[in-house]
Write an enzyme that holds these catalytic residues in place. Structure first.
Site, mmCIF file in Angstrom:
data_model
loop_
_atom_site.group_PDB
_atom_site.id
_atom_site.type_symbol
_atom_site.label_atom_id
_atom_site.label_comp_id
_atom_site.label_asym_id
_atom_site.label_seq_id
_atom_site.Cartn_x
_atom_site.Cartn_y
_atom_site.Cartn_z
ATOM 1 N N ASP A 299 0.820 -0.880 -0.449
ATOM 2 C CA ASP A 299 -0.111 -0.215 0.289
ATOM 3 C C ASP A 299 0.852 1.150 0.457
ATOM 4 O O ASP A 299 2.139 1.254 0.205
ATOM 5 C CB ASP A 299 -0.687 -0.221 1.500
ATOM 6 C CG ASP A 299 -1.841 1.392 0.878
ATOM 7 O OD1 ASP A 299 -2.387 2.390 -0.016
ATOM 8 O OD2 ASP A 299 -1.754 1.659 2.218
ATOM 9 N N THR A 301 -0.058 5.048 0.972
ATOM 10 C CA THR A 301 0.130 5.431 2.381
ATOM 11 C C THR A 301 0.276 4.679 3.680
ATOM 12 O O THR A 301 -0.458 3.485 3.973
ATOM 13 C CB THR A 301 -1.579 5.992 2.177
ATOM 14 O OG1 THR A 301 -1.560 6.847 1.157
ATOM 15 C CG2 THR A 301 -1.247 6.671 3.732
ATOM 16 N N ASP A 547 -1.807 -0.589 6.202
ATOM 17 C CA ASP A 547 -1.883 0.201 7.618
ATOM 18 C C ASP A 547 -2.991 0.476 8.291
ATOM 19 O O ASP A 547 -4.056 0.708 9.065
ATOM 20 C CB ASP A 547 -1.409 1.259 8.120
ATOM 21 C CG ASP A 547 -1.382 2.391 7.190
ATOM 22 O OD1 ASP A 547 -2.353 2.009 5.568
ATOM 23 O OD2 ASP A 547 -0.663 3.625 7.400
#
Length: 806
Positions: A299, A301, A547
C-alpha cells in the site's frame, strides 16, 4: 440510553465484577505456557528413542557408552531456554502492539488492556477498531461493521442500537459504542487471540519436511534393531550386554538428534533477532514464508509514505473549473469561506482519519466560535471514497476523491494534474442534497481542492532497491488517485511504467493487468483481495503490506500479511508480521532472517541425514554379511558430536541469502543418500579388510574397529567440507578443528583407553586412510554432480561473515 450504557460503569461496579470473576481473561499471548514449552521440548520423538537406548545401555554398566544420553539433557535444555526467550520477546512485543479498547468508566473514556474489560463495560468504537469481545450496540452514528472473517460476507453491515456485535469483526466506518455481554472464554475473542498469536511451526514447510524424514527414520529403526539382534545372536554372541551395545551402536547414529533442536532454535533466534528490531512475528512460519515471497503488494500510504499528512494549501476553482490563486476572485466562494468550512468539518468529525487530522491541525475552530449544527453525515469508506456532513442552514459539504465527486469534468482533470506531481489532493464540494450513508450523490458543485504533502519514507527507496536485487517484484496497490501513486513511485526511483486506474479493470482483463503492471490506483478493498488471489493463482507467493482498515481483507488472504504498528488495530490483528516502529526497511531483515533459517537448516540437514544414511547402510551390510557390528556407542557419539553436532549448530547461525525454494526434502536426499552410502561402505570395507573376513565369536576387534572408525571419519569430514561451501576462513577452521581433535583422540593413550580405541597397527590405519581417501574422491564427485543436476552454481570460496552485518 441508560446511564450505564451511555457513560459505562463506575469504579465500584468494575471492582465488583472483577471480584465476581466477570473479567475478560485471555489465553497466553504466545499460545504456549511455560509448562507447554517444557513438555514440548522434553517429550519428543527424538528423546523417546534416545531414552530407550540410554536405559538399555545403562543396564550393561558401561557408563562411557551411555554418553549419548547427555544429548537428551542438552537438546531439551537448549530448546527450552531458546523458546522461553522467544516467548518473552513475543509477549512483550504483543503487549506493545495489541489494541487497547477505549471504555467508558466513571463518565469518561479511558484506554484499558483487553484483559481489564469486564462484563457490562461500554466500549467506544471508531473506524479501524477491532471488536475485542462480544456485545450489544448501544450507540451508532453510521457504524458499519465488517464481519467477513466470521461470515465470509464481504459487504459491511450497518449496526443499529440493540443489535449484536461479535468479536473478530472490525469497524469499517462511523462511530458508536457497545455494551459487553460476554467476556473471557465465553467470547470469541479468546479463540481469536489464541489463533492470531500462537507460537507454532504448524504451517512450516521446513518443519513438515523434517517431520516426514523423522517418520521414515522411525519406521526403519524397529526392523533394523530386530535384525541386528538376530544377526549378533546368530553369530554366537550370547552375552546380553554385548548384544545391547551392538544394537545401540547401530541405532544411535541413525537418530538425527540435533536436527529438530537446531530447527526450533533457529526459528526462536529469528524471533528474538527481529524482536530487537521491533518486529512482532505473530506466527513463526511467517519468517520462513517471507523468505519464499516473490511478490510484495505494498500500500502507498503508511508504507511507502508516512501515515501522517501535512496540509499544504487550498486551491479554489473559478467558474470555468480552473484553479485560482489566493489573489483572484474565483466565484461565489472565497478562501475565507473555505477555511471556515474546513474548520467546521474538522470540528464535526468524531473519528478523524489522517486527512482530516491534517485539516484540523491547520484549521481548528477558534475558542468560543460556534459549531454548526449537524443534521446527518456520510462516513468515509474505501469503497465510496468520500465523506460528507449536512449542516443546518449550510447545505452539505463533501470531501473526497475528485474523480468520484466530479469524474470526467475539468475540475477532476485539474485535480489529477496536480496529484501527478506527487501531492495528495482531495476535492471540497457542496450540494443541497441531504447526505447519509445511503446517499447516491447528484448535483454536486466542486468548490476547490485541499492539497496535502505526503512525505516519502526515507527508507522506502533502499527497501525497494533491495527487493529488486533479490528478484522480488513489488506492486504498489493504493486507493489513491493512480497518477498520484505513480508520482510517488517515480520519486522513489522505481521504473514502474504507467499507473493503472483499477476502475478500468474488467473481469476479462483483470488477471492479465494485475500480472503485467506494477502500480495501481483507486483500488477498492475487494479488488486488493482479488489481486492477491490472482497473483497466488498464477503461482506466486504473495506478501501484502498495509496499515488501513481497507487493507484487512487482503492482508488476511495474502501468504504473509505485514502491518504497520501505527495502523488500524484490525490490520495488526490479522497480520502475521507487525512492524511496531513503522519501518518499511525492516522487511529486508525479515526476508534475510527467513533465508538464514531455511538455507542453513537445509545445509545442516545434509549432515544429519548423511549420518542417518551411513548408519543404516552400515547396519544393513553387517546384517547381510553376518559379522559383528564394528562400533561401540561411544564411537558414534564422538563422531556425531565433532563431525555433525557442533559444526551443524555453528553453520545454522550465519547469514544466508539464498532464496527459499520448495522441495526441501528432495534436494537434501539427493546429496545425503549417496553420500551416506559412500561413508557407510567405506567403514564396512575397512572393517572387513582389517579382519580379513575372519570373525570369531566373543573376540574383541578393537584395532579393527579403530581403523573402521577412521575410514568413517575421513569421508564424513569431507561431507562437512562440502556442505559448508562456499568456504571462508571461519568455515575452514570449523572443518579443521575436529580433525585436530580426532588426531589427539587417536594418538593419546589416555583418550584411547577412554574411548575404547587402539591405533597401534600402523598398516591397518594406513589402509583405512586409503579407503577413506577413495571415499573422499567419490563424495567430491557427487557434490559437483548434484550441483550441476540441480542447476546451482558450484562456489568453493566466498568471504562469508560469521554474523550478519545488519
Amino acid at each position: 440510553m441508560s446511564q450505564t450504557s451511555s457513560f459505562g460503569l463506575s469504579s465500584e461496579q468494575v471492582a465488583q465484577r472483577r471480584h465476581d470473576g466477570q473479567v475478560n481473561t485471555l489465553p497466553p499471548r504466545t499460545g504456549k505456557t511455560v509448562g507447554d514449552i517444557i513438555r514440548s521440548n522434553v517429550f519428543t520423538r527424538i528423546n523417546a528413542m534416545l531414552s530407550v537406548l540410554f536405559v538399555m545401555v545403562m543396564t550393561t554398566g558401561s557408563v562411557i557408552n551411555a554418553a549419548f544420553g547427555l544429548l537428551i539433557i542438552v537438546n531439551s535444555s537448549i530448546g527450552i531456554v531458546q523458546e522461553l526467550r522467544a516467548k518473552r520477546t513475543l509477549d512483550s512485543l504483543s503487549l506493545i502492539g495489541e489494541e487497547k479498547p477505549r471504555v467508558w468508566r466513571d463518565g469518561e473514556i479511558v484506554e484499558v488492556a483487553q484483559e481489564d474489560i469486564v462484563l457490562d463495560d461500554v466500549v467506544a468504537l471508531r473506524s479501524g477498531n477491532q471488536i475485542a469481545v462480544d456485545g450489544e450496540v448501544v450507540d451508532s452514528d453510521g457504524l458499519s461493521i465488517d464481519e467477513s472473517m466470521l461470515t465470509g460476507e464481504s459487504d459491511a453491515v450497518r449496526k443499529q442500537p440493540g443489535e449484536d456485535i461479535l468479536s473478530g469483526s472490525f469497524v469499517v466506518s462511523g462511530t458508536g459504542a457497545y455494551r459487553v455481554t460476554k467476556v473471557g472464554a465465553d467470547s470469541y475473542a479468546a479463540r481469536l487471540t489464541a489463533e492470531a498469536s500462537r507460537f507454532t511451526l504448524a504451517k512450516s514447510q521446513l518443519q513438515s519436511g523434517i517431520n516426514t524424514i523423522l517418520k521414515y527414520i522411525t519406521w526403519v529403526l524397529v526392523p533394523v534393531g530386530v535384525l541386528i539382534i538376530y544377526s549378533q545372536v546368530s553369530q554366537g554372541t550370547s552375552q546380553w550386554d554385548q548384544v545391547i551395545l551392538k544394537i545401540s551402536g547401530a541405532l544411535v547414529p541413525m537418530i538425527p538428534e540435533g536436527l529438530v533442536l537446531i530447527t526450533s532454535t533457529a526459528f526462536a533466534l529469528g524471533v528474538i533477532r527481529l524482536g530487537q528490531r521491533q518486529c512482532l512475528v505473530q506466527e513463526l512460519p511467517a519468517i520462513e514464508g517471507l523468505a519464499r515471497v516473490d511478490v510484495v503488494c505494498a500500500d502507498k500510504t503508511g508504507t511507502l509514505t508516512e501515515n501522517r499528512m501535512v496540509f499544504e494549501s487550498i486551491r479554489l476553482f473559478d467558474d470555468d473549473g480552473a484553479l485560482a490563486d489566493s489573489k483572484t476572485t474565483a466565484s461565489k466562494w472565497n478562501f475565507a469561506q473555505l477555511e471556515e468550512v474546513l474548520a467546521q468539518l474538522g470540528a464535526a468529525d468524531q473519528d478523524p482519519n489522517s486527512t482530516m487530522a491534517a485539516i484540523i491541525e491547520a484549521h481548528a475552530l477558534d475558542a468560543g466560535e460556534q459549531k454548526w449544527d449537524v443534521e446527518s453525515r456520510h462516513a468515509f469508506t474505501s469503497a465510496t471514497k468520500w465523506s460528507g456532513i449536512t449542516f443546518a442552514g449550510q447545505g452539505s459539504w463533501l470531501l473526497g476523491a475528485a474523480d468520484v465527486l466530479a469524474g470526467g469534468s475539468a475540475y477532476a482533470k485539474n485535480a489529477e494534474e496536480l496529484g501527478a506531481t506527487g501531492l495528495r489532493v482531495v476535492m471540497l464540494a457542496h450540494t443541497d442534497q441531504v447526505v447519509d450513508d445511503d446517499t447516491e450523490l447528484s448535483d454536486v458543485e466542486p468548490v476547490g481542492l485541499v492539497v496535502f504533502e505526503q512525505k516519502v519514507r526515507p527508507d522506502a527507496a533502499e527497501t525497494l532497491e533491495y527487493f529488486a536485487e533479490q528478484n522480488v517484484t513489488v506492486k504498489v496497490i493504493s486507493g489513491d488517485n493512480a497518477a498520484s501513486v505513480g508520482a510517488v513511485t517515480r520519486k522513489l526511483g522505481v521504473d514502474s511504467g504507467q499507473a493503472v486506474d483499477a476502475r478500468t479493470l474488467t473481469e476479462e482483463n483483470f488477471d492479465s493487468q494485475v500480472a503485467d503492471n506494477l502500480v495501481f490506483g483507486r483500488v477498492t478493498p475487494d479488488q486488493k483481495r482479488s489481486m492477491v488471489a490472482s497473483l497466488q493463482g498464477a503461482g506466486h507467493t504473495v506478501a501484502m503490506t498495509g496499515d488501513g482498515v481497507n487493507d484487512v481483507l487482503a492482508l488476511k488472504d495474502a501468504d504473509i500479511g505485514v502491518a504497520m504498528g501505527s495502523g488500524a488495530p484490525a490490520t495488526r490483528s490479522v497480520a502475521k508480521i507487525v512492524l511496531l516502529d513503522d519501518k518499511f526497511a525492516t522487511l529486508p531483515y525479515v526476508v534475510a532472517e527467513g533465508r538464514r533459517v531455511i538455507g542453513n537448516i537445509e545445509r545442516v540437514a545434509n549432515l544429519f541425514l548423511t549420518k542417518t544414511i551411513y548408519s543404516a547402510v552400515l547396519a544393513m551390510l553387517v546384517i547381510i554379511a553376518a559379522i559383528p557390528f564394528p562400533f561401540q556407542p561411544i564411537h558414534v557419539t564422538i563422531t556425531g558430536w565433532f563431525t555433525i553436532g557442533v559444526p551443524a549448530f555453528v553453520l545454522s547461525l550465519p547469514p544466508n541469502n539464498q532464496r527459499a525454494r520448495d522441495g526441501f526434502v528432495r534436494r537434501v536426499l539427493w546429496f545425503a543418500v549417496p553420500a551416506g552410502v559412500v561413508v557407510g561402505v567405506s567403514a564396512f570395507v575397512s572393517f572387513w579388510m582389517a579382519t580379513g573376513g575372519d570373525f570369531v565369536a566373543g573376540r574383541s576387534y578393537v584395532p579393527e574397529s579403530t581403523a573402521a572408525l577412521l575410514a568413517l571419519i575421513i569421508p564424513s569430514t569431507w561431507v562437512l567440507a562440502c556442505v559448508a561451501r562456499p568456504l571462508s576462513w571461519w568455515k575452514s577452521i570449523l572443518v579443521v578443528l575436529p580433525l585436530l581433535g580426532y588426531g589427539v583422540i587417536f594418538t593419546w593413550d589416555f583418550t584411547q583407553r577412554i574411548f575404547m580405541l587402539d591405533s597401534s597397527n600402523s598398516a591397518m590405519m594406513l589402509q583405512a586412510m586409503v579407503i577413506g581417501a577413495i571415499a573422499v574422491v567419490l563424495i567430491e564427485a557427487l557434490w559437483w554432480t548434484v550441483k550441476r543436476f540441480q542447476g546451482e552454481p558450484a562456489i568453493l570460496w566466498r568471504h562469508d561473515p560469521l554474523v550478519s552485518r545488519h
